[in-house]
Design a protein around this motif. Sequence first.
Motif, PDB file in Angstrom:
ATOM      1  N   UNK A 280      29.218  58.504  89.689  1.00 46.84           N
ATOM      2  CA  UNK A 280      28.376  57.474  90.318  1.00 46.84           C
ATOM      3  C   UNK A 280      26.906  57.738  89.999  1.00 46.84           C
ATOM      4  N   UNK A 281      26.158  56.650  89.783  1.00 42.29           N
ATOM      5  CA  UNK A 281      24.715  56.749  89.564  1.00 42.29           C
ATOM      6  C   UNK A 281      23.984  56.401  90.861  1.00 42.29           C
ATOM      7  N   UNK A 282      23.104  57.287  91.298  1.00 42.59           N
ATOM      8  CA  UNK A 282      22.348  57.046  92.534  1.00 42.59           C
ATOM      9  C   UNK A 282      21.278  55.993  92.276  1.00 42.59           C
ATOM     10  N   UNK A 283      21.290  54.886  93.045  1.00 47.82           N
ATOM     11  CA  UNK A 283      20.288  53.829  92.832  1.00 47.82           C
ATOM     12  C   UNK A 283      18.879  54.268  93.268  1.00 47.82           C
ATOM     13  N   UNK A 284      17.900  53.489  92.825  1.00 50.27           N
ATOM     14  CA  UNK A 284      16.503  53.855  93.051  1.00 50.27           C
ATOM     15  C   UNK A 284      16.167  54.007  94.531  1.00 50.27           C
ATOM     16  N   UNK A 285      16.637  53.095  95.376  1.00 46.79           N
ATOM     17  CA  UNK A 285      16.290  53.171  96.791  1.00 46.79           C
ATOM     18  C   UNK A 285      16.782  54.470  97.432  1.00 46.79           C
ATOM     19  N   UNK A 286      17.960  54.899  97.045  1.00 46.90           N
ATOM     20  CA  UNK A 286      18.487  56.160  97.569  1.00 46.90           C
ATOM     21  C   UNK A 286      17.687  57.349  97.043  1.00 46.90           C
ATOM     22  N   UNK A 287      17.255  57.275  95.809  1.00 49.63           N
ATOM     23  CA  UNK A 287      16.439  58.354  95.241  1.00 49.63           C
ATOM     24  C   UNK A 287      15.113  58.477  95.992  1.00 49.63           C
ATOM     25  N   UNK A 288      14.504  57.332  96.275  1.00 52.31           N
ATOM     26  CA  UNK A 288      13.233  57.347  97.002  1.00 52.31           C
ATOM     27  C   UNK A 288      13.429  57.870  98.423  1.00 52.31           C
ATOM     28  N   UNK A 289      14.555  57.507  99.045  1.00 54.18           N
ATOM     29  CA  UNK A 289      14.851  57.997 100.393  1.00 54.18           C
ATOM     30  C   UNK A 289      14.994  59.523 100.379  1.00 54.18           C
ATOM     31  N   UNK A 290      15.686  60.035  99.391  1.00 53.89           N
ATOM     32  CA  UNK A 290      15.890  61.480  99.286  1.00 53.89           C
ATOM     33  C   UNK A 290      14.569  62.207  99.061  1.00 53.89           C
ATOM     34  N   UNK A 291      13.726  61.671  98.180  1.00 53.02           N
ATOM     35  CA  UNK A 291      12.437  62.305  97.904  1.00 53.02           C
ATOM     36  C   UNK A 291      11.536  62.289  99.136  1.00 53.02           C
ATOM     37  N   UNK A 292      11.554  61.183  99.868  1.00 61.54           N
ATOM     38  CA  UNK A 292      10.723  61.090 101.074  1.00 61.54           C
ATOM     39  C   UNK A 292      11.161  62.120 102.106  1.00 61.54           C
TER      40      UNK A 292
END
Length: 493
Positions: A280-292
Motif C-alpha cells: 500500500x502507498x500512504x497518501x499525502x494527507x496521511x503523510x502530513x498527519x504523521x509528520x505533524x
Amino acid sequence: MAKTAPEISMPFIQLNKQSRKALYVQLYEEIRTAVLNGILKPGDRMPATRMLSKELSIARNSVILAYEQLILEGYLGGKTGAGTYVAGIPDQPEFLQNHKSVLETQTGGFLSGNSLAGKSNLLFRDCDFESIRTFQISVPSFADFPFKTWAKIAAAIYKDIGALHLGYDHGQGYEPLRAAIAAHLRINRSINCTAEQVVVVNGSRQAIHLIAELFLKQGDQCWMEDPGYTGAKSAMQRFGAEVCPVPIGENGLDIDYAIEQFPNAKLAYITPSHQYPMGITMPLQERLKLLAYARRQNMIIIEDDYDSEFRYNGRPLAALKGIDTHGNVLYVGTFSKILFPALRIGYMVLPSAALAQEFTYAKALTDRQNPVIDQAILNEFIRSGHFQRHLRKMRTLYKKAQDDLSGILLKELGKNVKVYPAEAGMHFVLQFKQQHAADLIKQDAGQSGLILTPLDKLSVKFHHHSGFLMGFTGYSLEEMEKGVQLIKKITRL
C-alpha cells in the motif's frame, strides 16, 4: 591370513545437490567432520568409491576427488589390496573435542541469557547461503542486468586503481558516490540533501540497526507496521525497545490507532511508498498527519524506501523525507534490490551533516568503511547514466512480469484466490479463499522448490492467515507457469 575389515556404513552423509558448492567438496567436509568428531574411528574401512557414488547418486569422480584430498591431508590412508581406511589422529586439538567452549560454559551459548535469543522471538537470523527459488521476493532479474557494462567499468577502475585512495577512506563513504546518491535522490525522490548528509552502509539492515543503537534505550516504544519487516523489529528488540504493532489499513500504517494505543512512542518505522509487505502507498494527507504528530512529539521516523524506484503507474512518489521540514525523518535506501543483493551497498540520509558524522562514528566502530573499489564502480555506473537506463528498463520488464503472473494465477486458480497487484515494488499479495489451501502451502515450506512467504511470518499481532507474498521480478514466464502448476498440485485446487 588377516580378515579384511568390513566397509563402514555412512548414513550421516548429507549432500545438498541444489547448493553451489561442489559435491566433492561437500563430501570431503562431511567425512572430515565425521573423523574429527569421532563418528569415523581410526581403522574404519571406507566404502569403495564405486559403491559410495552409487549410494549417494553422484559421479564416481566426485568421490575419488574427496578421498584424494582426505588422504593428502592425512584423514584417510590407503592399503594396497585392502581399500581405504580412516587414519589415526593421535593428538586431536582440544578445540575440536566434543565439549563446550569456555565462552559457552560462562554464557550458556551466544544466543541465550542476556544476549540475543533471550530478548525476543522476533529476532531475524537469516545468515545462511540463500538459494533462489521461484516466487521468492526481492530477487532482481539477473538475466537483464548489464553485467558486461559493470565489468567494463570495474576493469577501468582497476586499470587506474592508483587514482583511488587505497588507504583507509572516510567511514562515511566514498565522497563521489555520496554526491551521486544525493543527486539521484533530488531528481527522483524529491529529497534535497548534500553529500555531507549521506552515510554509505552495508545495506538497509545496518542502517536500521545503527538508528536503533544511537536513539533507543531499554523500554522505548516503537511503532512497527504489522505485518512488517522482521529485520526492523529485530533491530528494535536487540537494543531493548518495545515493539508496538500497528495494523495496516487502506492508507498504510493506521496512524490513529498508533496514537491512541502508543502515545509515548519514541520512534516509528514505516515503508510509506510501498508498504512491506502489503504493497500500500500512504497518501499525502496521511503523510502530513504523521509528520505533524512527529513534530509535536519529537518522534523519530525511519523511512525505509526499499524498492520504490520500481513504480509501474507514473513517476515514483516523492519520499516522506522530501516533505519533512523539521528533521524528524531518517531516510534509508539500498541498491541491493535495484541492482543485485551481493553488492551490499545501502545508504542513509540524515537531517544534518553533524548527525551524519555521529552515525559515521558508530558505523566505523564495527566495520570502519565500505569497500572503496565497489563504491567507485557503483559511482561510475550512476554517473555515466547506466543506473537510470537500468531502472527504466526494469520498470517495463517488471510490470510485464507482474501482469503475466497475475494472469496465470487467475487462469489456473481463478475463483480460489484473490490477487492484489502492486502499484510498485517486486512482489504482490496472493490470498487463498480456502484456508486449507493456505495451510497446505505452509506445510510444503519450500520442499517443492517454491518460496511463498506467508504474511503470518511477518506479523506480530495482526495476522493474515491465508495470505502470501509472490515475487515476480526474477523469473521467466516458463518458470512462473511451472510454479503456478506446482501451487495447484500442492493445494489440490
